[in-house]
Design an enzyme around this catalytic site. Structure first.
Site, PDB file in Angstrom:
ATOM      1  NE  ARG A 192      -3.811   0.116   2.414  1.00  0.00           N
ATOM      2  CZ  ARG A 192      -4.808   0.588   3.199  1.00  0.00           C
ATOM      3  NH1 ARG A 192      -4.685   0.033   4.568  1.00  0.00           N
ATOM      4  NH2 ARG A 192      -5.341   2.042   3.177  1.00  0.00           N
ATOM      5  CB  CYS A 250      -2.061   3.333   9.704  1.00  0.00           C
ATOM      6  SG  CYS A 250      -3.293   3.754  10.782  1.00  0.00           S
TER       7      CYS A 250
END
Length: 291
Positions: A192, A250
């Site tokens: 990611r 995050c």
């Protein structure tokens, strides 16, 4: 268990043997007296059966905490998928869990603390001084042969007062600045970060200047936190030490709290960017880096 005495690691984590003895003695090991409040934060991205898992079996006396509704405000493009709850909303929830002024609190989950760390961080943010993560969580408790109980637990209402500001935070501008002036860690999976996949947010990639530091790297194979020496080496290798400003983000400010906790175990204070990538990537004016 002595709450906030001892090493930096002991301030953040409690092991199963210590907690089990503390519960058996009714908190008599603690000079303040009283067993800790136990909170079960059963949550995983893409699953909605946390309460069902809890009711099937949880630590005796543990109260269920709903991450989506009690540890976050409603999502929005402007604030991200898990904005910080208001002081009033959090206070109401914490009192419902039975948290009182001066309570010691232990939080756990079934994913190595990655969701429970959100409760750990928020409790500290709102001024609860003695909060620990159960190292290894539910799995460690069961491996040690300790019992579970089924059903739900309703606590006597607490009287805690939520006072925000107990932990450092970053907004989007602060995160961008820290990526240049300090160390900004990206706690998501490496793919990611690189922009190869993005399962939930509108853009793939990362905050320019951020360093990839997947949360899973904080844990040993058995789901407990890695030894202090290993964590110190890991974070030092990423440039994150107590000599520089450090921040963490995050996807939505959940697993980043786990990284803040891991850093705290080795004496490194890190600021959390609550909006995280879910906020950043929803603003087309913000730059996105890949690879």
């Amino acid at each position: 268990m002595t709450g906030l005495s001892g090493s930096a690691r002991d301030e953040v984590l409690v092991d199963v043997a210590t907690l089990a003895a503390d519960l058996q003695l009714g908190g008599l090991q603690d000079p303040l007296g009283g067993a800790p409040v136990l909170l079960d934060v059963r949550w995983e991205l893409g699953r909605s059966d946390g309460r069902e898992q809890y009711e099937a079996g949880h630590l005796p006396g543990a109260v269920f905490v709903d991450l989506e509704t009690e540890l976050a405000a409603p999502p929005s493009a402007a604030e991200g998928r898990h904005p910080l709850p208001s002081a009033g909303a959090f206070q109401e929830a914490a009192r419902r869990w039975g948290v009182r002024t001066g309570s010691r609190v232990v939080v756990y989950d079934a994913v190595g603390g990655m969701s429970a760390a959100r409760a750990w961080w928020l409790l500290r943010w709102f001024g609860v001084a003695s909060v620990q993560l159960l190292d290894g969580g539910l799995a460690a408790w069961q491996r040690a042969g300790h019992p579970l109980e089924a059903g739900s637990v309703e606590s006597e209402p607490g009287d805690v007062v939520a006072r925000p500001g107990g932990m450092p935070v970053l907004d989007a501008e602060g995160a961008a600045a820290l990526a240049g002036d300090g160390v900004l860690l990206d706690a998501r999976a490496a793919e990611r970060f690189r922009g190869e996949v993005e399962p939930v947010d509108p853009q793939a990639g990362h905050v320019p200047g951020a360093v990839s530091a997947p949360t899973a790297g904080n844990l040993a194979d058995d789901g407990t936190f890695r030894p202090a020496a290993e964590l110190s080496e890991r974070f030092a290798g990423l440039g994150a030490t107590d000599q520089v400003p450090v921040g963490v983000y995050c996807g939505s400010g959940v697993t980043a709290a786990h990284e803040v906790a891991a850093l705290a175990t080795v004496g490194v204070t890190a600021a959390l960017y609550p909006g995280s990538w879910s906020q950043w990537s929803n603003d087309p004016a913000r730059p996105v880096a890949t690879a």
